[in-house]
Scaffold this motif. Structure first.
Motif, PDB file in Angstrom:
ATOM      1  N   MET A  97      -5.617   8.624   4.103  1.00 41.10           N
ATOM      2  CA  MET A  97      -4.311   8.203   4.584  1.00 41.10           C
ATOM      3  C   MET A  97      -4.281   8.173   6.115  1.00 41.10           C
ATOM      4  N   LYS A 147      -6.818   7.914   8.129  1.00 43.97           N
ATOM      5  CA  LYS A 147      -7.728   6.864   8.591  1.00 43.97           C
ATOM      6  C   LYS A 147      -7.012   5.512   8.596  1.00 43.97           C
ATOM      7  N   LYS A 148      -6.219   5.259   7.574  1.00 44.26           N
ATOM      8  CA  LYS A 148      -5.480   4.000   7.483  1.00 44.26           C
ATOM      9  C   LYS A 148      -4.462   3.884   8.617  1.00 44.26           C
ATOM     10  N   VAL A 149      -3.802   4.990   8.947  1.00 42.02           N
ATOM     11  CA  VAL A 149      -2.815   4.993  10.033  1.00 42.02           C
ATOM     12  C   VAL A 149      -3.490   4.691  11.374  1.00 42.02           C
ATOM     13  N   THR A 174      -6.344   3.132  11.815  1.00 44.12           N
ATOM     14  CA  THR A 174      -6.850   1.762  11.787  1.00 44.12           C
ATOM     15  C   THR A 174      -5.745   0.770  12.133  1.00 44.12           C
ATOM     16  N   TRP A 175      -4.594   0.888  11.468  1.00 43.31           N
ATOM     17  CA  TRP A 175      -3.491  -0.027  11.743  1.00 43.31           C
ATOM     18  C   TRP A 175      -2.930   0.183  13.148  1.00 43.31           C
TER      19      TRP A 175
END
Length: 52
Positions: free
Chosen positions: A1, A3-5, A7-8
């Motif tokens: 989770m 990592k996704k934050v 990345t975006w």
């Protein structure tokens, strides 16, 4: 989770940087491209000297 934050967030920052500072962004990418080219040239020289 997390990592996704990140990345975006990184993608959003990149778009913001290119949109509001296009000349600075171009300079950064030119610098990165030149550095990558120098590394590739160094590997090429190494393998050329290794074989020769």
């Amino acid at each position: 989770m997390l990592k996704k934050v990140f990345t975006w967030g990184g993608i959003a920052f990149l778009i913001f940087f290119i949109a509001y500072q296009p000349s600075s962004a171009a300079d950064v990418f030119k610098s990165l491209g030149g550095s990558i080219l120098e590394v590739a040239q160094g590997f090429g020289d190494f393998f050329t000297d290794l074989v020769a």
